[in-house]
Design an enzyme around this catalytic site. Sequence first.
Site, PDB file in Angstrom:
ATOM      1  N   ARG A  40       0.797  -1.225   0.000  1.00 43.72           N
ATOM      2  CA  ARG A  40       0.000   0.000   0.000  1.00 43.72           C
ATOM      3  C   ARG A  40       0.833   1.281   0.000  1.00 43.72           C
ATOM      4  NH1 ARG A  40      -5.053  -0.581   4.084  1.00 43.72           N
ATOM      5  NH2 ARG A  40      -5.701   1.209   2.872  1.00 43.72           N
ATOM      6  N   HIS A  86      -7.936  -4.025  -6.669  1.00 47.67           N
ATOM      7  CA  HIS A  86      -7.556  -3.381  -5.410  1.00 47.67           C
ATOM      8  C   HIS A  86      -8.717  -3.464  -4.422  1.00 47.67           C
ATOM      9  CE1 HIS A  86      -4.634  -0.863  -3.324  1.00 47.67           C
ATOM     10  NE2 HIS A  86      -5.607  -0.084  -2.909  1.00 47.67           N
ATOM     11  N   TYR A 129     -18.860  13.170 -10.471  1.00 49.67           N
ATOM     12  CA  TYR A 129     -18.887  14.441 -11.203  1.00 49.67           C
ATOM     13  C   TYR A 129     -17.645  14.651 -12.076  1.00 49.67           C
ATOM     14  CZ  TYR A 129     -22.604  15.624  -7.906  1.00 49.67           C
ATOM     15  OH  TYR A 129     -23.763  15.631  -7.168  1.00 49.67           O
TER      16      TYR A 129
END
Length: 825
Positions: A40, A86, A129
């Site tokens: 990570r 993931h 968006y």
Amino acid sequence: MSRTPAEPDHTPVGRIEEVDVSQEMSTSFLEYAYSVIYSRALPDARDGLKPVQRRILFQMREMGLRPDRGHVKSARVVGDVMGKLHPHGDTAIYDALVRMAQSFVQRLATVDGHGNFGSLDDGPAAPRYTEARLAEAAMAMTDDLDEDVVEFVPNYDNSIMQPEVLPAAWPHLLVNGASGIAVGMATNMAPHNLGEVIAGARHLLDHPEATLEEIMAFVPGPDLPTGGTIVGLDGVRDAYATGRGSFRTRATTSIERVTARKSGIVVTELPYMVGPEKVIEKIKQGVQSKKLAGIADVADLTDRKHGMRLVIEIKTGFAPEAVLEQLYRHTPLEDTFHINNVALVDGGPQTLGLLELLRVYLGHRVSVVRRRSEYRLARRRERLHLVEGLLIAILDIDEVIQVIRTSDDAEAARARLRQVFDLSEPQAEYILELRLRRLTKFSRLELEAEADELRREIATLEALLADEARLRAQVSAELAEVSERFATPRRTLLTEGGTAVTASRRAGPTDPEALQEADAPTRVLLSATGRILRVDVKPDAPLPRPARRSKHDAIVSEVRTSVRAEIGAITNRGRLLLVPVVALPVAPAASVQLSAGVKASDYVGLTDRTERVVAVVALDDPAPVAIGTRLGVVKRVAVGDPGKHREFEVIALKQGDEVVGAGPAGDGDELVFVTSDAQLLHFAGSAVRPQGRQAAGMAGIKLTGDASVARFVVLPADDVERAEVVTVAESSADASDPGSAKVSDFAEFPAKGRATGGVRAQRFVRGEDRLRDAWVGPDPRALGADGATRPLPDGGARRDGSGIPVDRVIGALGGPIGDAPAQDA
């Protein structure tokens, strides 16, 4: 009311195991730490990507989100990455996607974002968006994935395969940097300029034993996406050597007239990851707490047309330069970046310096190119094998058809084809799978041409794989192509030191009177390597010479002026440009070293890289400025009041000519020309009458053949008796030959009339045919191309004698730092 007795619990009792709590906690924590470190938080040193970044780029490639196709909703990308590769929160994936698209975070963005992807002060819009697709640079990161260039590993549920590392056609880790916090360790790497990093990598490919100093000639320091100025490079050198260090970044500012009566500080670039709202908040807090004085107002005028523009209005009577110094101390206009180059190498975290980072990346690229070449070689050999089978079959296509028609089944046809035509099993299978109408259309000439082309490609690939040097050259060539496509000019200015206001530091940061006493005597020095520096000393105080010679400590021009004044910088194009002294880097008078200065070109508005500063002059000096050119022209001109002009010509140059030296010259000073064919001419300044700015000058020295002026020096009358002449000869056919040098007394050279040929200054030995450089003045200094001091032969040599061979190339000559001024360039 009677109570119902409780029914017995018939739930089966599970097996209970006793464990050591400390051992279980230790094991669980180590597993968690391992997962965070390797899966990570830390980037891989080969492709410079964290797992989430690598998976985003790979999945977007699989989705076909190429730069030439339309954007898709970011939510769709996040969903595909989370579902297939993931298995973590969508917020973490979207945050990584946003950072990969932010041009103020990444030096070379890998995601092309459409919509509100946030700013330094505000976060991005929700993923529903915004839209995204791969940027051009990301395609170079994922190129050749289908040619077995890297290992593929299963995803979290073993349903699909994903690359262990990307091919990475450019060094992402150095170019874009990285940041992450793991368990017990963290990484924080600064962005760099792509062109500089690739240049350093290519040099390391050609010279595997290169030193850090050699690589830093190509990669001098970080190049931050938001620009700004890096003040002091010692921490950068430490980071490049050890993997850990720190440096200070400053905003890019200018002092402008913001109203009819008030000046202001205009900020156009901020330190890395610092937003304007944070700066404004700190300024307001500083004014309220009385830490900052002299600030009337601050306004953020940033827009898309003009970019960053933060205007800080200064109260009347306060020096903007001094106020700026306080802003650097108490606001994020100056910030510190801590470098901690921790990345994964061979599956484990390591702290890496610049050389190690480049070597790991280059090793990866060599492996990628080798595996790609092996893959292509195998495919071409397979194709050539099939084409050779077709060529055999097409010679007797009727018999091929007859064999197939008379066979009982496909297995029998395959066996008979192999027997009759002596084909291999793949060749026979390929012929059987072809449709008959395709087979009849084959042209023997086309097949033979294809076979010849395949043989040429196979020979090229075999030669590439057999020669390690050729393989590295191929990697270097591909890096050069990437640099040509994506490299951009440097944004961040690198300086060895910063500006300072002596009065304000002496009186204290909160004393308003100190902010108004910014003017003080100073000297401006220009080094032989083009660095500029100011030293705040009293007008008549001598400059102490350095205790030991350090880099760039040979000056060619000096001006005595004041902090609040302006000086003129004369360039080789014959232009004079005004430079505010207060903007120049300052060194303490107790230790004057030009290595603390910066390139003069960073403070002067030059037209291109071929223009350079050759001298600095005072605007109020009563003595005219003497100018010497490459073609032997000399001119004396009174600079006078520049008026409203910030730049103007001081000499009209002929085509192909340029200024080689300049300096203030009174009638009693000596004007000295030294030519490339080792002729020296000197005459009094009174021999050249002063002219206007537009004049072209007059003949200074008579040149013969293709000779040109190597150096023009103005030698003050007070320095004539102790002046020495240094000449450095070389061979034009061998630039690597250090050549020879000679030091003679200036008194040995007789004066001649203006426009004559002068006298010989050095006799060339075999192989030498020109002077590389020359200098005239007391106690001369020699420098290498890197600015380091080079030894000179002992003085007192014959005027026309030959030189003494030198061990290393002398790249520049000048005078000393101290009480012996050098007024020329």
